[in-house]
Design a protein around this motif. Structure first.
Motif, PDB file in Angstrom:
ATOM      1  N   GLN A 223       0.847  -1.195   0.000  1.00  0.00           N
ATOM      2  CA  GLN A 223       0.000   0.000   0.000  1.00  0.00           C
ATOM      3  C   GLN A 223       0.880   1.241   0.000  1.00  0.00           C
ATOM      4  N   TYR A 224       0.401   2.256  -0.739  1.00  0.00           N
ATOM      5  CA  TYR A 224       1.109   3.538  -0.765  1.00  0.00           C
ATOM      6  C   TYR A 224       0.087   4.649  -0.593  1.00  0.00           C
ATOM      7  N   MET A 225       0.362   5.536   0.366  1.00  0.00           N
ATOM      8  CA  MET A 225      -0.540   6.642   0.658  1.00  0.00           C
ATOM      9  C   MET A 225       0.196   7.960   0.505  1.00  0.00           C
ATOM     10  N   THR A 226      -0.398   8.851  -0.255  1.00  0.00           N
ATOM     11  CA  THR A 226       0.163  10.181  -0.420  1.00  0.00           C
ATOM     12  C   THR A 226      -0.986  11.181  -0.508  1.00  0.00           C
ATOM     13  N   GLY A 227      -1.016  12.124   0.422  1.00  0.00           N
ATOM     14  CA  GLY A 227      -2.102  13.091   0.431  1.00  0.00           C
ATOM     15  C   GLY A 227      -3.455  12.408   0.527  1.00  0.00           C
ATOM     16  N   PRO A 228      -4.389  12.748  -0.364  1.00  0.00           N
ATOM     17  CA  PRO A 228      -5.724  12.166  -0.298  1.00  0.00           C
ATOM     18  C   PRO A 228      -5.850  10.805  -1.005  1.00  0.00           C
ATOM     19  N   VAL A 229      -4.747  10.280  -1.532  1.00  0.00           N
ATOM     20  CA  VAL A 229      -4.793   9.076  -2.360  1.00  0.00           C
ATOM     21  C   VAL A 229      -4.151   7.897  -1.624  1.00  0.00           C
ATOM     22  N   GLY A 278      -6.223  -1.486  -6.565  1.00  0.00           N
ATOM     23  CA  GLY A 278      -7.313  -0.557  -6.286  1.00  0.00           C
ATOM     24  C   GLY A 278      -6.804   0.732  -5.696  1.00  0.00           C
ATOM     25  N   ALA A 279      -7.714   1.691  -5.577  1.00  0.00           N
ATOM     26  CA  ALA A 279      -7.365   3.001  -5.037  1.00  0.00           C
ATOM     27  C   ALA A 279      -8.559   3.602  -4.319  1.00  0.00           C
ATOM     28  N   ARG A 280      -8.234   4.467  -3.344  1.00  0.00           N
ATOM     29  CA  ARG A 280      -9.231   5.276  -2.653  1.00  0.00           C
ATOM     30  C   ARG A 280      -8.762   6.724  -2.723  1.00  0.00           C
ATOM     31  N   VAL A 281      -9.663   7.600  -3.121  1.00  0.00           N
ATOM     32  CA  VAL A 281      -9.331   9.018  -3.264  1.00  0.00           C
ATOM     33  C   VAL A 281     -10.295   9.829  -2.416  1.00  0.00           C
ATOM     34  N   LYS A 282      -9.766  10.562  -1.470  1.00  0.00           N
ATOM     35  CA  LYS A 282     -10.589  11.423  -0.613  1.00  0.00           C
ATOM     36  C   LYS A 282     -10.838  12.733  -1.353  1.00  0.00           C
ATOM     37  N   ALA A 283     -12.028  12.823  -1.956  1.00  0.00           N
ATOM     38  CA  ALA A 283     -12.341  13.984  -2.794  1.00  0.00           C
ATOM     39  C   ALA A 283     -12.507  15.253  -1.972  1.00  0.00           C
ATOM     40  N   ASN A 284     -13.063  15.129  -0.758  1.00  0.00           N
ATOM     41  CA  ASN A 284     -13.173  16.245   0.178  1.00  0.00           C
ATOM     42  C   ASN A 284     -13.287  15.665   1.577  1.00  0.00           C
ATOM     43  N   ASP A 285     -13.613  16.482   2.561  1.00  0.00           N
ATOM     44  CA  ASP A 285     -13.636  16.004   3.943  1.00  0.00           C
ATOM     45  C   ASP A 285     -14.663  14.901   4.161  1.00  0.00           C
ATOM     46  N   ALA A 286     -15.691  14.828   3.315  1.00  0.00           N
ATOM     47  CA  ALA A 286     -16.770  13.866   3.533  1.00  0.00           C
ATOM     48  C   ALA A 286     -16.741  12.697   2.562  1.00  0.00           C
ATOM     49  N   LEU A 287     -16.331  12.917   1.308  1.00  0.00           N
ATOM     50  CA  LEU A 287     -16.496  11.939   0.237  1.00  0.00           C
ATOM     51  C   LEU A 287     -15.186  11.252  -0.120  1.00  0.00           C
ATOM     52  N   THR A 288     -15.228   9.900  -0.137  1.00  0.00           N
ATOM     53  CA  THR A 288     -14.106   9.094  -0.620  1.00  0.00           C
ATOM     54  C   THR A 288     -14.587   8.213  -1.765  1.00  0.00           C
ATOM     55  N   GLN A 331     -19.148  10.494   4.697  1.00  0.00           N
ATOM     56  CA  GLN A 331     -19.269  10.730   6.136  1.00  0.00           C
ATOM     57  C   GLN A 331     -20.268  11.859   6.375  1.00  0.00           C
ATOM     58  N   ILE A 332     -21.450  11.468   6.861  1.00  0.00           N
ATOM     59  CA  ILE A 332     -22.503  12.452   7.112  1.00  0.00           C
ATOM     60  C   ILE A 332     -22.187  13.283   8.340  1.00  0.00           C
ATOM     61  N   SER A 333     -21.630  12.631   9.360  1.00  0.00           N
ATOM     62  CA  SER A 333     -21.305  13.284  10.620  1.00  0.00           C
ATOM     63  C   SER A 333     -20.154  12.515  11.252  1.00  0.00           C
ATOM     64  N   THR A 337     -21.453   7.181   8.740  1.00  0.00           N
ATOM     65  CA  THR A 337     -20.900   7.086   7.384  1.00  0.00           C
ATOM     66  C   THR A 337     -21.807   6.179   6.565  1.00  0.00           C
ATOM     67  N   VAL A 338     -22.163   6.622   5.368  1.00  0.00           N
ATOM     68  CA  VAL A 338     -22.933   5.780   4.455  1.00  0.00           C
ATOM     69  C   VAL A 338     -22.063   5.466   3.250  1.00  0.00           C
ATOM     70  N   ARG A 339     -22.392   4.368   2.553  1.00  0.00           N
ATOM     71  CA  ARG A 339     -21.583   3.967   1.402  1.00  0.00           C
ATOM     72  C   ARG A 339     -22.442   3.197   0.407  1.00  0.00           C
ATOM     73  N   GLY A 340     -21.924   3.043  -0.792  1.00  0.00           N
ATOM     74  CA  GLY A 340     -22.601   2.273  -1.823  1.00  0.00           C
ATOM     75  C   GLY A 340     -21.628   1.908  -2.922  1.00  0.00           C
ATOM     76  N   GLY A 341     -22.036   0.963  -3.781  1.00  0.00           N
ATOM     77  CA  GLY A 341     -21.142   0.549  -4.851  1.00  0.00           C
ATOM     78  C   GLY A 341     -21.801  -0.394  -5.822  1.00  0.00           C
ATOM     79  N   ILE A 342     -21.126  -0.621  -6.936  1.00  0.00           N
ATOM     80  CA  ILE A 342     -21.572  -1.542  -7.984  1.00  0.00           C
ATOM     81  C   ILE A 342     -20.371  -2.384  -8.412  1.00  0.00           C
TER      82      ILE A 342
END
Length: 432
Positions: A223-229, A278-288, A331-333, A337-342
């Motif tokens: 795993q490699y983490m840099t900033g929001p990625v 795979g990857a996870r990108v934190k688009a803002n404080d609430a959305l990944t 992250q609502i609060s 946290t709510v999530r979804g996917g396909i």
């Protein structure tokens, strides 16, 4: 009892494919419900996420862990589907082809399943963490009625695997972790089918194979983490299973009666390797945003090799497959946290080689989930998945007593229709 006759008899069921389910919840006979958090986003970010809940997908997921982390989950798998006959016939020696009698539709032959999973990890130092995951990646039960049109290729099939994965991860540099694990796997299986006697007026005989055994594989990841990625990659090896057990044959009459009895034997087959990125990108404080691609080496399951006194190899001809998934966490609060996917998942089975013991097909997985933090150290997860399977042909020809003077072909022509599954999962994650 002649060994040659036993070999001919055994190919009746072995040719129908050993130790594999019907409707599974990832391609082939792999169950991917190893994390409730992952189920809620259709398994779209597991290889790049952190913590014990992602340990099955990537042993590097615990790299840099401070203190302890654990998760436990439970999934109820509720499948539905019809296995319908179109024009299957049986050709007994010296007799014209005749339609298969009995029930022409088998509804919901895949039994409900209940799958537990769990993992725990602990950071020994700022750089080194160890973990242990326990899962059941290949487990199912199918059960057809004694008079079903598929009875000569499938009756009751039961497989349980239990995977124990001790893992270690090393944070080699800021943001970069490497991991490795052993996969110690126990398999226990029972499967059987009915056997036609030489006269249609006689009741069917029956055959059952059972066996178990321990085997070993391995996993590696990064795993490699840099900033929001966060980016992750992993590889899980194929595992060659060797099951020791017995084959029991009963109910054969007349010239076939000498085949009744029990034979001690063994069987070898391989479960597939898995390569995942795979990857996870934190688009803002609430959305990944999450994305994951997996390649499954199902061609490893190319044959079932039977030991003494049978010493035959049964071809299976599975193909390698892809799985693609995308999802989000929001992250609502601080607590919710709510999530979804396909997810789209391919079947490794091929047209012309698919039977009722594994009426598998391509599928779409639609997921929703949520987490609630009861405290800073304990979070409850829940998820619901709806899996929609494409209709597919069931068309693998087999033969009872293959290669003998009484060879009895069964020319299979059927269909998997209206197949789906609902998976409901609940679990918890704890820091300590």
């Amino acid at each position: 009892m002649k060994v040659a006759s036993k070999v001919a008899l055994f190919t009746t069921i072995a040719g129908a494919a050993m130790l594999i389910p019907g409707i599974a919840h990832a391609g082939g006979f792999y169950l991917q419900e190893q994390s409730v958090r992952g189920a809620g986003r259709a398994f779209s970010g597991e290889v790049a996420d952190q913590g014990a809940a992602s340990l099955w997908w990537n042993p590097a997921a615990i790299g840099g862990l401070e203190g302890g982390d654990a998760h436990i989950g439970f999934s109820a798998i509720l499948p539905n589907g019809d296995v319908d006959n179109s024009s299957t016939v049986i050709v007994r020696p010296g007799q014209p082809a005749a339609p298969i009698g009995g029930g022409q539709r088998s509804s919901n032959p895949i039994e409900k399943g209940y799958l537990p999973t769990g993992a725990v990890a602990y950071g020994l130092t700022p750089e080194i963490a160890v973990g242990l995951a326990i899962s059941a990646p290949y487990s199912f039960t199918t059960d057809y009625a004694a008079d079903s049109w598929v009875r000569y290729t499938a009756d009751k099939t039961k497989l349980r695997t239990y995977d124990i994965q001790p893992s270690v991860a090393w944070k080699v540099a800021p943001g970069l972790s490497l991991g490795a694990a052993l996969n110690i796997e126990y398999a226990d299986a029972i499967f059987g089918n009915y056997l036609p006697n030489l006269s249609a007026l006689q009741p069917d005989g029956h055959q059952k194979l059972s066996g178990d055994g321990w085997d070993l594989g391995w996993s590696v990841g990064a795993q490699y983490m840099t900033g929001p990625v966060s980016i992750g990659a992993s590889y899980k090896s194929a595992i060659e299973h060797t099951l020791s057990g017995s084959m029991e044959t009963t109910g054969l009459l007349g010239a076939l009666a000498g085949l009744n009895g029990t034979v001690e034997t063994s069987a070898k087959f391989s479960t597939p390797w898995q390569a995942t990125v795979g990857a996870r990108v934190k688009a803002n404080d609430a959305l990944t945003i999450n994305g994951q691609i997996s390649r499954f080496g199902w061609s490893e399951f190319d044959s079932i090799d039977l030991g003494a006194p049978l010493n035959v190899s049964i071809p299976e001809d599975y193909r390698n497959t892809w799985s693609f998934a995308g999802g989000v966490d929001y992250q609502i609060s601080p607590k919710w946290t709510v999530r979804g996917g396909i997810q789209h998942d391919q079947t490794p089975t091929r047209n012309g080689h698919r039977d009722a013991r594994v009426p598998d097909s391509n599928r779409w997985n639609y997921a929703l989930g949520a987490s609630y933090a009861l405290s800073p150290n304990f979070t409850v997860d829940a998820a619901a998945n709806y899996i929609d399977f494409k209709d597919a042909s069931i068309d693998r020809t087999t033969a009872a007593y293959a290669g003998s003077a009484v060879q009895t072909p069964i020319l299979v022509n059927g269909q998997l229709n209206n197949a789906s599954a609902v998976v409901l999962s609940v679990g918890g994650r704890m820091r300590f």
